[in-house]
Design an enzyme around this catalytic site. Structure first.
Site, PDB file in Angstrom:
ATOM      1  N   GLU A  94      -4.425 -40.836 -18.248  1.00  0.00           N
ATOM      2  CA  GLU A  94      -3.464 -40.405 -17.484  1.00  0.00           C
ATOM      3  C   GLU A  94      -2.714 -41.075 -16.034  1.00  0.00           C
ATOM      4  O   GLU A  94      -3.485 -40.817 -15.134  1.00  0.00           O
ATOM      5  CB  GLU A  94      -3.290 -39.271 -17.125  1.00  0.00           C
ATOM      6  CG  GLU A  94      -3.360 -38.558 -18.665  1.00  0.00           C
ATOM      7  CD  GLU A  94      -4.757 -37.373 -17.946  1.00  0.00           C
ATOM      8  OE1 GLU A  94      -3.672 -36.087 -16.979  1.00  0.00           O
ATOM      9  OE2 GLU A  94      -5.640 -36.700 -18.842  1.00  0.00           O
ATOM     10  N   HIS A 153       0.303 -38.489 -20.317  1.00  0.00           N
ATOM     11  CA  HIS A 153      -0.949 -38.009 -19.924  1.00  0.00           C
ATOM     12  C   HIS A 153      -1.506 -38.319 -21.334  1.00  0.00           C
ATOM     13  O   HIS A 153      -1.469 -37.977 -22.268  1.00  0.00           O
ATOM     14  CB  HIS A 153      -0.880 -36.300 -20.330  1.00  0.00           C
ATOM     15  CG  HIS A 153      -1.545 -35.483 -20.382  1.00  0.00           C
ATOM     16  ND1 HIS A 153      -2.642 -35.864 -21.529  1.00  0.00           N
ATOM     17  CD2 HIS A 153      -1.956 -34.251 -19.331  1.00  0.00           C
ATOM     18  CE1 HIS A 153      -3.226 -34.614 -21.301  1.00  0.00           C
ATOM     19  NE2 HIS A 153      -3.516 -34.007 -19.517  1.00  0.00           N
ATOM     20  N   GLN A 192       2.982 -25.039 -16.282  1.00  0.00           N
ATOM     21  CA  GLN A 192       1.485 -25.548 -16.325  1.00  0.00           C
ATOM     22  C   GLN A 192       2.275 -27.354 -16.960  1.00  0.00           C
ATOM     23  O   GLN A 192       2.706 -27.185 -17.963  1.00  0.00           O
ATOM     24  CB  GLN A 192       0.402 -25.952 -17.415  1.00  0.00           C
ATOM     25  CG  GLN A 192      -0.401 -27.162 -17.327  1.00  0.00           C
ATOM     26  CD  GLN A 192      -1.894 -27.127 -17.075  1.00  0.00           C
ATOM     27  OE1 GLN A 192      -2.493 -25.651 -16.104  1.00  0.00           O
ATOM     28  NE2 GLN A 192      -2.453 -27.121 -18.295  1.00  0.00           N
ATOM     29  N   ASP A 247     -12.783 -33.877 -16.474  1.00  0.00           N
ATOM     30  CA  ASP A 247     -11.440 -33.748 -15.382  1.00  0.00           C
ATOM     31  C   ASP A 247     -11.508 -34.338 -13.912  1.00  0.00           C
ATOM     32  O   ASP A 247     -11.936 -33.146 -13.244  1.00  0.00           O
ATOM     33  CB  ASP A 247     -11.035 -32.231 -15.970  1.00  0.00           C
ATOM     34  CG  ASP A 247      -9.878 -32.387 -15.602  1.00  0.00           C
ATOM     35  OD1 ASP A 247      -9.181 -30.884 -16.125  1.00  0.00           O
ATOM     36  OD2 ASP A 247      -8.659 -32.961 -14.985  1.00  0.00           O
ATOM     37  N   ARG A 299       0.595 -31.520 -28.672  1.00  0.00           N
ATOM     38  CA  ARG A 299      -1.192 -31.544 -28.719  1.00  0.00           C
ATOM     39  C   ARG A 299      -1.570 -33.255 -29.098  1.00  0.00           C
ATOM     40  O   ARG A 299      -2.255 -33.914 -30.035  1.00  0.00           O
ATOM     41  CB  ARG A 299      -1.817 -30.981 -29.184  1.00  0.00           C
ATOM     42  CG  ARG A 299      -3.606 -31.021 -29.045  1.00  0.00           C
ATOM     43  CD  ARG A 299      -4.692 -30.595 -27.119  1.00  0.00           C
ATOM     44  NE  ARG A 299      -3.163 -29.010 -27.144  1.00  0.00           N
ATOM     45  CZ  ARG A 299      -3.407 -29.295 -25.573  1.00  0.00           C
ATOM     46  NH1 ARG A 299      -3.718 -30.374 -24.784  1.00  0.00           N
ATOM     47  NH2 ARG A 299      -3.029 -28.056 -24.991  1.00  0.00           N
ATOM     48  N   ARG A 330       7.588 -32.334 -21.016  1.00  0.00           N
ATOM     49  CA  ARG A 330       7.168 -32.607 -21.971  1.00  0.00           C
ATOM     50  C   ARG A 330       7.382 -30.791 -23.368  1.00  0.00           C
ATOM     51  O   ARG A 330       7.265 -31.119 -25.027  1.00  0.00           O
ATOM     52  CB  ARG A 330       5.329 -32.793 -22.118  1.00  0.00           C
ATOM     53  CG  ARG A 330       5.284 -30.920 -21.932  1.00  0.00           C
ATOM     54  CD  ARG A 330       3.955 -31.253 -22.177  1.00  0.00           C
ATOM     55  NE  ARG A 330       3.143 -29.681 -21.334  1.00  0.00           N
ATOM     56  CZ  ARG A 330       1.511 -29.300 -20.917  1.00  0.00           C
ATOM     57  NH1 ARG A 330       0.939 -30.716 -21.732  1.00  0.00           N
ATOM     58  NH2 ARG A 330       1.121 -27.635 -20.851  1.00  0.00           N
TER      59      ARG A 330
HETATM   60  O1  TA6 Z   1      -4.963 -34.018 -17.379  1.00  0.00           O
HETATM   61  C1  TA6 Z   1      -5.283 -33.212 -17.646  1.00  0.00           C
HETATM   62  C2  TA6 Z   1      -5.541 -31.975 -17.919  1.00  0.00           C
HETATM   63  O2  TA6 Z   1      -4.640 -31.150 -15.946  1.00  0.00           O
HETATM   64  C3  TA6 Z   1      -6.953 -30.578 -17.996  1.00  0.00           C
HETATM   65  O3  TA6 Z   1      -7.367 -29.915 -16.877  1.00  0.00           O
HETATM   66  C4  TA6 Z   1      -5.877 -29.908 -19.003  1.00  0.00           C
HETATM   67  O4  TA6 Z   1      -5.466 -29.161 -19.029  1.00  0.00           O
HETATM   68  C5  TA6 Z   1      -5.264 -30.997 -19.509  1.00  0.00           C
HETATM   69  O5  TA6 Z   1      -4.422 -31.797 -18.212  1.00  0.00           O
HETATM   70  C6  TA6 Z   1      -4.201 -30.431 -21.449  1.00  0.00           C
HETATM   71  O6  TA6 Z   1      -3.556 -29.672 -20.419  1.00  0.00           O
HETATM   72  P1  TA6 Z   1      -2.292 -28.595 -21.229  1.00  0.00           P
HETATM   73  O7  TA6 Z   1      -0.864 -28.036 -20.512  1.00  0.00           O
HETATM   74  O8  TA6 Z   1      -1.735 -29.560 -22.439  1.00  0.00           O
HETATM   75  O9  TA6 Z   1      -3.335 -27.818 -22.112  1.00  0.00           O
END
Ligand code: TA6
Length: 303
Positions: free
Chosen positions: A277, A167, A82, A212, A58, A87
């Site tokens: 990003e 990111h 996601q 966002d 994080r 990563r």
């Molecule tokens: O980059 C923005 C995003 O897609 C937000 O919508 C939020 O979900 C962030 O990334 C963090 O995502 P994560 O999967 O690291 O919690």
């Protein structure tokens, strides 16, 4: 004096004679720290960031590949987590290239190369996205500047579609005094307003609630991408440049979203980060068998 590079316990630290330094976890090839010669830390890292490889880190600069955001169920990436697997996979350190080969003076830059290929993935992950690929991620540390470059190779005999994004959690003193210049007249998808598309009207984007957005700033006449400038209290603090990365996601989760994130500490930390990003995420890049793609971004500290 030469740059120094130390690797131990899957953590690499590089330092220039000027004092600039970068720290990279082989887990996710995640840059977790970038300091300039005045000792300032320019990346935000949650104090509750999990660093044992059990979940994505994080903060810092997590890598997003082959899909940004929640993968579309009907897409080839549909089974992936996601932001994909880059990563949360262990990368290998391929080595450093000293700056002479980069055409720079010996001691003012160092390039660090990291690799991830399909053969290195857990079986379970490979089965979810069964394409042969090779990634080479290069982090170049110069005085006052950090460059991130991703090279994607299709090593199989089937084409594949991918998205890629850096990111970056930039550290800022106070999000309410932070602005982004260079987005005016850019279309953007607003994730906070049910992913509808809008056009940025203001010359300076400021922050007063959850933000966002995926911006796709129009290239200038000579087809170059316009640099973004992050300002703090009206003074330029970062310049962000891109090559081959048409999109820029701008994200701050604000108070409630951050409160709900278990690995985000301190809970008022939302006031001290801004995710800028650079990426290629507003559409899919199709890579034919044997072909390669490259995307580069750089962060320059102006403070
Ligand atoms: O980059 C923005 C995003 O897609 C937000 O919508 C939020 O979900 C962030 O990334 C963090 O995502 P994560 O999967 O690291 O919690």
């Amino acid at each position: 004096a030469q740059p120094t590079v130390d690797l131990s316990d899957n953590v690499l630290t590089a330092r220039l004679p000027s004092g600039d330094s970068v720290t990279v976890y082989l887990y996710g090839a995640t840059v977790t720290s970038w300091k300039t010669s005045n000792g300032s830390e320019h990346l935000f890292l949650s104090q509750a960031a999990v660093l044992d490889g059990s979940k994505p880190i994080r903060g810092g600069i997590p890598l997003v590949f082959p899909v940004f955001g929640p993968p579309p169920k009907s897409h080839a990436t549909g089974q992936l987590p996601q932001h994909g697997f880059a990563r949360n996979s262990y990368w290998e350190f391929l080595g450093k290239s000293s700056s002479e080969s980069l055409g720079r003076k010996a001691d003012d830059s160092v390039k660090l190369d990291f690799g991830l290929s399909s053969s290195m993935l857990d079986e379970a992950v490979r089965n979810k996205w069964p394409y042969e690929f090779g990634l080479v991620y290069s982090v170049t540390l110069e005085k006052g500047r950090l460059e991130c470059q991703m090279n994607v190779q299709n090593k199989g005999d089937q084409p594949f579609d991918f998205q890629c994004l850096f990111h970056a959690y930039l550290a800022v003193k106070d999000i309410s005094k932070t602005a982004v210049k260079g987005l005016q007249s850019s279309p953007y998808v607003d994730k906070v307003r049910s992913a509808q598309t809008f056009t940025e009207s203001s010359p300076e984007l400021t922050f007063s609630s959850e933000t966002d957005r995926v911006y796709t700033p129009p290239a200038s006449k000579d087809n170059t991408l316009v640099p973004l400038v992050v300002t703090e209290d009206g003074a330029d603090s970062f310049v962000v440049t891109r090559d081959g990365l048409p999109d820029v996601t701008v994200w701050n989760g604000w108070e409630d979203k951050i409160k709900a994130m278990g690995d985000f500490e301190p809970k008022d930390g939302w006031k001290r980060y801004l995710c800028i990003e650079p990426g290629s995420v507003s559409s899919w890049t199709k890579l034919e068998a044997g072909d390669a793609w490259e995307g580069t971004c750089a962060f320059e500290s102006k403070l």
